[in-house]
Design a protein around this motif. Structure first.
Motif, PDB file in Angstrom:
ATOM      1  N   ASP A   1       5.278   1.525  -2.986  1.00  0.00           N
ATOM      2  CA  ASP A   1       4.367   0.664  -3.744  1.00  0.00           C
ATOM      3  C   ASP A   1       5.004  -0.669  -4.108  1.00  0.00           C
ATOM      4  OD1 ASP A   1       2.512   2.685  -3.685  1.00  0.00           O
ATOM      5  OD2 ASP A   1       3.071   3.493  -5.646  1.00  0.00           O
ATOM      6  N   TRP A   2       6.253  -0.874  -3.747  1.00  0.00           N
ATOM      7  CA  TRP A   2       7.011  -2.042  -4.195  1.00  0.00           C
ATOM      8  C   TRP A   2       7.006  -3.149  -3.155  1.00  0.00           C
ATOM      9  CZ3 TRP A   2       9.209  -2.205  -9.061  1.00  0.00           C
ATOM     10  CH2 TRP A   2       9.307  -0.994  -9.747  1.00  0.00           C
ATOM     11  N   ARG A   3       7.062  -4.383  -3.638  1.00  0.00           N
ATOM     12  CA  ARG A   3       7.309  -5.549  -2.782  1.00  0.00           C
ATOM     13  C   ARG A   3       8.782  -5.892  -2.896  1.00  0.00           C
ATOM     14  NH1 ARG A   3       4.420  -6.811   1.121  1.00  0.00           N
ATOM     15  NH2 ARG A   3       4.390  -9.074   0.824  1.00  0.00           N
ATOM     16  N   ARG A   4       9.473  -5.778  -1.763  1.00  0.00           N
ATOM     17  CA  ARG A   4      10.916  -6.007  -1.766  1.00  0.00           C
ATOM     18  C   ARG A   4      11.277  -7.046  -0.716  1.00  0.00           C
ATOM     19  NH1 ARG A   4      14.661  -0.840  -1.900  1.00  0.00           N
ATOM     20  NH2 ARG A   4      16.088  -2.515  -2.572  1.00  0.00           N
ATOM     21  N   PRO A   5      12.353  -7.793  -0.927  1.00  0.00           N
ATOM     22  CA  PRO A   5      12.772  -8.787   0.079  1.00  0.00           C
ATOM     23  C   PRO A   5      13.202  -8.112   1.372  1.00  0.00           C
ATOM     24  CG  PRO A   5      13.775  -9.251  -2.054  1.00  0.00           C
ATOM     25  CD  PRO A   5      13.170  -7.882  -2.162  1.00  0.00           C
TER      26      PRO A   5
ATOM     27  N   LEU B   1     -13.421   5.471   6.074  1.00  0.00           N
ATOM     28  CA  LEU B   1     -12.601   6.497   5.424  1.00  0.00           C
ATOM     29  C   LEU B   1     -11.356   5.874   4.795  1.00  0.00           C
ATOM     30  CD1 LEU B   1     -12.768   9.417   7.999  1.00  0.00           C
ATOM     31  CD2 LEU B   1     -13.933   9.264   5.800  1.00  0.00           C
ATOM     32  N   ALA B   2     -10.797   4.889   5.479  1.00  0.00           N
ATOM     33  CA  ALA B   2      -9.626   4.217   4.917  1.00  0.00           C
ATOM     34  C   ALA B   2     -10.008   3.470   3.653  1.00  0.00           C
ATOM     35  CB  ALA B   2      -9.029   3.250   5.946  1.00  0.00           C
ATOM     36  N   GLY B   3     -11.237   2.959   3.626  1.00  0.00           N
ATOM     37  CA  GLY B   3     -11.722   2.280   2.429  1.00  0.00           C
ATOM     38  C   GLY B   3     -10.945   1.010   2.141  1.00  0.00           C
ATOM     39  N   TRP B   4     -11.193   0.491   1.000  1.00  0.00           N
ATOM     40  CA  TRP B   4     -10.494  -0.701   0.526  1.00  0.00           C
ATOM     41  C   TRP B   4      -9.428  -0.215  -0.427  1.00  0.00           C
ATOM     42  CZ3 TRP B   4     -13.400  -5.669  -1.456  1.00  0.00           C
ATOM     43  CH2 TRP B   4     -12.472  -6.691  -1.624  1.00  0.00           C
ATOM     44  N   ARG B   5      -8.260   0.006   0.116  1.00  0.00           N
ATOM     45  CA  ARG B   5      -7.203   0.620  -0.673  1.00  0.00           C
ATOM     46  C   ARG B   5      -6.683  -0.343  -1.724  1.00  0.00           C
ATOM     47  NH1 ARG B   5      -7.916   5.900  -0.042  1.00  0.00           N
ATOM     48  NH2 ARG B   5      -7.918   6.516   2.131  1.00  0.00           N
ATOM     49  N   ARG B   6      -6.888   0.005  -2.962  1.00  0.00           N
ATOM     50  CA  ARG B   6      -6.317  -0.787  -4.044  1.00  0.00           C
ATOM     51  C   ARG B   6      -4.937  -0.236  -4.368  1.00  0.00           C
ATOM     52  NH1 ARG B   6     -11.810  -0.653  -4.968  1.00  0.00           N
ATOM     53  NH2 ARG B   6     -12.796  -2.669  -5.373  1.00  0.00           N
ATOM     54  N   ASN B   7      -4.011  -0.482  -3.457  1.00  0.00           N
ATOM     55  CA  ASN B   7      -2.661   0.022  -3.654  1.00  0.00           C
ATOM     56  C   ASN B   7      -2.019  -0.648  -4.860  1.00  0.00           C
ATOM     57  OD1 ASN B   7      -2.589   1.754  -1.461  1.00  0.00           O
ATOM     58  ND2 ASN B   7      -1.960   0.140  -0.049  1.00  0.00           N
ATOM     59  N   PRO B   8      -1.359   0.125  -5.704  1.00  0.00           N
ATOM     60  CA  PRO B   8      -0.622  -0.517  -6.796  1.00  0.00           C
ATOM     61  C   PRO B   8       0.489  -1.393  -6.220  1.00  0.00           C
ATOM     62  CG  PRO B   8      -0.066   1.811  -6.628  1.00  0.00           C
ATOM     63  CD  PRO B   8      -1.208   1.586  -5.706  1.00  0.00           C
ATOM     64  N   ARG B   9       0.546  -2.599  -6.658  1.00  0.00           N
ATOM     65  CA  ARG B   9       1.582  -3.529  -6.202  1.00  0.00           C
ATOM     66  C   ARG B   9       2.622  -3.641  -7.306  1.00  0.00           C
ATOM     67  NH1 ARG B   9       1.681  -8.783  -3.154  1.00  0.00           N
ATOM     68  NH2 ARG B   9       3.294 -10.076  -4.106  1.00  0.00           N
ATOM     69  N   LYS B  10       3.794  -3.129  -7.031  1.00  0.00           N
ATOM     70  CA  LYS B  10       4.856  -3.147  -8.028  1.00  0.00           C
ATOM     71  C   LYS B  10       5.885  -4.205  -7.668  1.00  0.00           C
ATOM     72  CE  LYS B  10       4.391   1.800  -9.015  1.00  0.00           C
ATOM     73  NZ  LYS B  10       5.093   3.107  -9.016  1.00  0.00           N
ATOM     74  N   GLU B  11       6.336  -4.904  -8.681  1.00  0.00           N
ATOM     75  CA  GLU B  11       7.370  -5.917  -8.505  1.00  0.00           C
ATOM     76  C   GLU B  11       8.464  -5.684  -9.536  1.00  0.00           C
ATOM     77  OE1 GLU B  11       5.383  -9.612  -9.011  1.00  0.00           O
ATOM     78  OE2 GLU B  11       4.249  -9.464  -7.127  1.00  0.00           O
ATOM     79  N   THR B  12       9.687  -5.882  -9.145  1.00  0.00           N
ATOM     80  CA  THR B  12      10.778  -5.746 -10.092  1.00  0.00           C
ATOM     81  C   THR B  12      10.782  -6.957 -11.028  1.00  0.00           C
ATOM     82  OG1 THR B  12      12.467  -6.926  -8.835  1.00  0.00           O
ATOM     83  CG2 THR B  12      12.074  -4.621  -8.243  1.00  0.00           C
ATOM     84  N   THR B  13      11.532  -6.859 -12.109  1.00  0.00           N
ATOM     85  CA  THR B  13      11.603  -7.989 -13.055  1.00  0.00           C
ATOM     86  C   THR B  13      12.374  -9.170 -12.468  1.00  0.00           C
ATOM     87  OG1 THR B  13      13.545  -6.977 -14.091  1.00  0.00           O
ATOM     88  CG2 THR B  13      11.397  -6.511 -15.077  1.00  0.00           C
TER      89      THR B  13
END
Length: 929
Positions: free
Chosen positions: A580-584, A551-563
């Motif tokens: 959805d963001w990758r942050r330090p 049910l969880a499946g293979w989540r293709r989460n959008p990976r967002k990165e700042t400039t």
């Protein structure tokens, strides 16, 4: 006894490819093509498990995965249906729900003392005195449940496939394949789902026709639910399918049902479907002396197959007119009164229905043949209406939603010819609904309708119960007997829905597949009604078991990165997810980063903040309705903090609103809520019909927050504009050039220090970051991550919506009542707040300090005299305060400085005290400087 039969054409096993597997510590031989169940049958294993409640011995029963008898632990995974699971060389198989072993289960004493466990016994006993339940609960829980949850990760991510088809056919029996062949031949894109690993022999010819016409047949993939918008969910071991089709054909067949008589659960009592598979496909003889109970031609087919395999067979036919045929011994007008045996059926008593005694026939196999219940659950999930059919003695679909069709046994077909005719008719009608009309269609439809209506004799069912003595099981999954159902009815639970919840009947692993008909008939008997008046329970997904990992499946989460992301990576940042963001999370250590902000200067990338431009003649009206705060009097160039509420007055977000002009505002919201709030704001704007434009600028603007005592000195190196406290005061919004780039600079202080939040076009984000770092180097600047920011904000008691609040938090309880202007004409949540006492909320979000070095985790309990009264939402060690600080929900009466309370989490305990003011710079002098 069981044994492997000689080879024959069409068998599923490959005798030239032997395999072996570990079974309860010993090796068992098998062949490629065997299932675990068939291999164990060939090895002479009679007991495949123990029952859920009474720990009675159970054996192979259906061989189709529709019952609980063969659930086993396979390679560490619990509750695998061993009767359908293919064998693999070297696999580990263990039987479940027994101690020390299934063959010698000490918990079998529960069967003897079953009188102590009537329906709902857990609601009635062990509740007085109060300590009694805590004493017996661990024991009851240890005896309940099936299998052991794996301790190690055991699942790989599943793929998620989205399919779109003109026609989706569920079920690849003769009816389903005939429907697919007709639809595909007409030119419709057609997909067929089939639970079994391969198409049955009966459907081989129409299978070739369907595939030749272009239909896609997906085997080993059961549909488990119908959801909104006619979304069909299906799954196999590798992937989850989400399928939307313009037309749906349900050819889900029928599930063979058990007869109810004393000891009908003994090993050796099987359905004819299981016997047919064992004998014909896996070449296993399940017994030497067989008694077949039937009322249709199906029982005689199975009897002939058993006799041909070398068994002695007696047919017990419910129909009085039954006579010996083809040399078979036939006892007409009779039924099985009772079965006898301990570890396996030993004999049955055969007599006329209603008799308590009769003729005793020794046997080691009892076959229940031809009693079937249409598999209507998936069909019912579409909204189809069911009605009782006297001839079929079953509930059949009567009124179907548009573009939904039923064919085969699920629609009442009881012959191969009738099933194929119904399938072809459904496929033709689906094609016509798509505008694909073949020639001579009217003539074909008329002929097919006639063939579909030409059914066999009416169905004859066995008696509701046997007249003998002993437990008579209606539900093998949950060990529910006819006596327990009768007891529940006398206690007032007189409908199937109530009986289901009180006795747990049909709530086990089979979800009613193997016991629905018996349950309905016994319920009708107990209530004095008829079978036709006792409707089945509401159908809900999942119809077939599905793993949570699937049910969880293979989540293709959008990976967002700042400039500015690459700059953080170059600086050695450790990243974390923030929505959805990758942050330090941090660069060096959170403690060093906090120290830099408090004593020198730090910078954090806040580009992920949700940013909206709100502009239009009615922009003020929109904000006045969205927020409980007032914005009509907000001066141009000023900022105001606000919380956003939903209709019930619950906090959904917080942020700042800066006024840039008479009709233009710059609004910030939390990172994780940006997409949801964009939908929320634009939806309300459309509903209110306001002349306002909302533009999401989150990706268009990069932003950095420069904070610390030396931040003004750094700013002076970055711009020629006046950044003094008088020119750019606290809570002001100013446009200026920063390192040659047009910027919007906000004076806000989430971390509690003098700070400048600099918003610039995303394309120059790296440039601005580099220049800030270079200008701050003489001042000891350090980049800081989210962990340092959380410590800094916590020292100021600034909340994080979603962490420090929940789905019931209102602004009064959260200490944000000052943001609510109750005298406004209207705003979202006003009616919800009107019923609340702003001066006396039920609980309060407060700050606290606690001694020691243990930092309470989020969710730790606030207790009073051992009773839960609140929870911890945030806690960190604070160098500035010299203690552990945090936020917690406590009873409102405790919301005063110094009130002591206890924190508990597992075996950890700590003493804490309420602190109503910020732990650092409580008057805010530093951030206002």
């Amino acid at each position: 006894m069981t044994e492997r039969l000689p080879p024959r054409p069409g068998e599923a096993i490959r005798r030239d490819r032997p395999v072996s597997f570990a079974f309860d510590g010993r090796m068992v031989g098998a062949f490629e093509g065997d299932t675990i169940g068939s291999a164990l049958g060939a090895a002479g294993v009679s007991i495949t498990g123990r029952s859920f409640k009474y720990h009675r011995a159970r054996g192979l029963f259906c061989m189709t995965g529709a019952c609980p008898n063969c659930l086993m632990q396979v390679d560490g995974i619990p509750n695998v249906r061993s009767c359908t699971e293919p064998v693999r060389d070297g696999m580990r198989v263990e039987r479940q729900n027994a101690w020390p072993s299934v063959d010698h289960d000490i918990h079998g004493w529960l069967n003897t003392f079953s009188f102590m466990m009537p329906p709902g016994f857990y609601y009635k006993i062990f509740h007085r005195p109060r300590w009694a339940w805590k004493t017996v609960e661990p024991f009851i829980r240890s005896k309940a449940g099936l299998g052991k949850v794996p301790k190690d990760p055991d699942h790989q991510p599943r793929e998620v496939h989205n399919l779109h088809a003109d026609v989706l056919v569920i079920g690849a029996g003769p009816a389903g394949l005939a429907a697919a062949a007709e639809a595909a031949s007409a030119g419709a894109s057609t997909v067929v789902l089939e639970e079994r690993a391969e198409v049955g022999v009966d459907g081989a010819q129409v299978s070739a026709e369907a595939e030749g016409a272009g239909a896609r047949i997906v085997t080993g993939t059961p549909a488990f639910g119908v959801f909104g918008g006619r979304l069909i969910a299906a799954a196999n071991g590798d992937r989850l399918y989400r399928i939307r089709a313009r037309h749906l054909v349900f050819a889900t067949g029928a599930v063979e049902q058990a007869a109810v008589f004393p000891n009908n659960d003994l090993p050796g009592v099987m359905l004819s479907s299981a016997v047919d598979l064992l004998v014909d496909r896996y070449r296993v003889l399940p017994g030497r002396r067989a008694v077949v109970l039937t009322s249709s031609a199906k029982g005689y087919e199975t009897a002939r197959a058993l006799r041909g395999a070398g068994a002695d067979v007696t047919v017990v036919d419910l129909r009085p007119e039954a006579r010996p045929i083809d040399g078979l011994t036939v006892i007409g007008g009779s039924t099985i009164v009772a079965a006898e045996g301990r570890r396996r059926v030993r004999e049955v008593v055969v007599g006329t229905p209603g008799d308590e005694g009769g003729r005793t026939i020794p046997c080691d196999l009892v076959v229940l043949a031809g009693f079937r219940s249409p598999s209507t659950n998936l069909l019912a999930m579409t909204g189809a209406e069911l009605a009782f059919d006297e001839a079929a003695q079953a509930f059949l679909p009567m009124h179907l939603p548009p573009n939904v069709y039923a064919a085969g046994a699920v629609a009442g077909a009881r012959s191969l010819e009738g099933a194929i005719a119904q399938g072809r008719l459904a496929g033709l009608e689906a094609g016509m609904g798509l505008g694909l009309t073949p020639p001579d269609v009217d003539e074909r439809i008329e002929r097919l309708r006639a063939e579909a209506a030409a059914e066999r004799d009416p169905v004859v069912l066995p008696p509701e119960v046997g007249a003998g003595h002993g437990k008579q099981f209606a539900c093998l999954c949950m060990d529910v007997t006819n006596k327990e159902l009768k007891t529940a009815v006398t206690e007032g639970f007189e409908s199937m829905e109530l009986l289901k919840r009180y006795t747990t009947i049909t709530m086990g692993p089979c979800q009613g597949k193997a016991c629905m008909m018996a349950s309905q008939r016994l319920c009708s008997r107990a209530t004095g009604s008829s079978f036709s008046q006792t409707r089945p329970t509401t159908a809900r997904p999942p119809w077939t078991p599905v793993e949570l990992g699937t049910l969880a499946g293979w989540r293709r989460n959008p990976r967002k990165e700042t400039t500015i992301h690459d700059r953080h990576a170059e600086a050695g940042a450790t990243f974390m997810w923030a929505g959805d963001w990758r942050r330090p999370h941090h660069y060096t250590t959170p403690e060093d980063e906090v120290e830099a902000v408090r004593t020198r200067v730090g910078v954090i990338d806040v580009s992920t903040l949700g940013k909206f431009r709100v502009k239009g003649p009615e922009a003020v009206t929109l904000l006045e309705r969205l927020y409980p705060s007032r914005f009509a009097d907000l001066a141009i160039g000023r900022i105001r903090y606000g919380v956003m509420l939903n209709d019930e007055g619950v906090i959904v977000d917080d942020g700042t609103v800066a006024r840039l002009g008479d009709d233009e505002f710059f609004v910030t919201v939390t990172t994780g809520n940006t997409a949801a709030l964009e939908r929320w704001i634009t939806w309300w704007n459309a509903d209110w019909g306001l002349d306002v434009r909302i533009l999401n600028l989150t990706g268009a603007y990069a932003a950095v927050n420069l904070a610390g005592p030396a931040s003004r000195d750094v700013m002076r190196s970055l711009t020629d504009a006046d950044v003094s406290g008088e020119a750019v005061p606290y809570l002001s919004a100013t446009t200026m050039d920063v390192v040659g780039v047009p910027a919007l600079v906000l004076r806000i202080g989430f971390v509690g220090e003098l700070g400048y939040e600099i918003h610039v076009p995303s394309m120059v984000g790296e440039h601005v970051w580099d220049e800030v770092m270079a200008a701050g180097e003489p001042h000891g600047i350090r980049p800081f991550g989210l962990e340092a920011q959380r410590i800094l904000r916590l020292e100021k008691q600034h909340i994080l919506v979603g962490q420090d609040t929940d789905a019931e938090s209102d602004p009064f309880e959260a200490g944000l009542g000052w943001t609510v202007k109750a005298d406004k004409d209207d705003f979202l949540g006003k009616r919800g707040l009107e019923g609340l006492d702003a001066e006396a909320p039920g609980e309060r979000l407060v700050g606290f300090t606690c001694t020691g070095t243990w930092v309470p985790p989020e969710g730790a309990s606030v207790v009073h005299d051992g009773v839960w009264v609140g929870r911890i939402t945030s806690a960190r060690s604070s160098a500035a305060a010299g203690v552990i600080v945090g936020l917690a929900w406590v009873p409102a009466g405790w919301a005063s400085d110094g009130t002591p309370f206890e924190i508990q989490f597992g075996r950890h305990r700590a003493n804490a005290a309420v602190a109503m003011r910020p732990f650092y710079d409580p008057d805010g002098a530093r951030l206002r400087s």
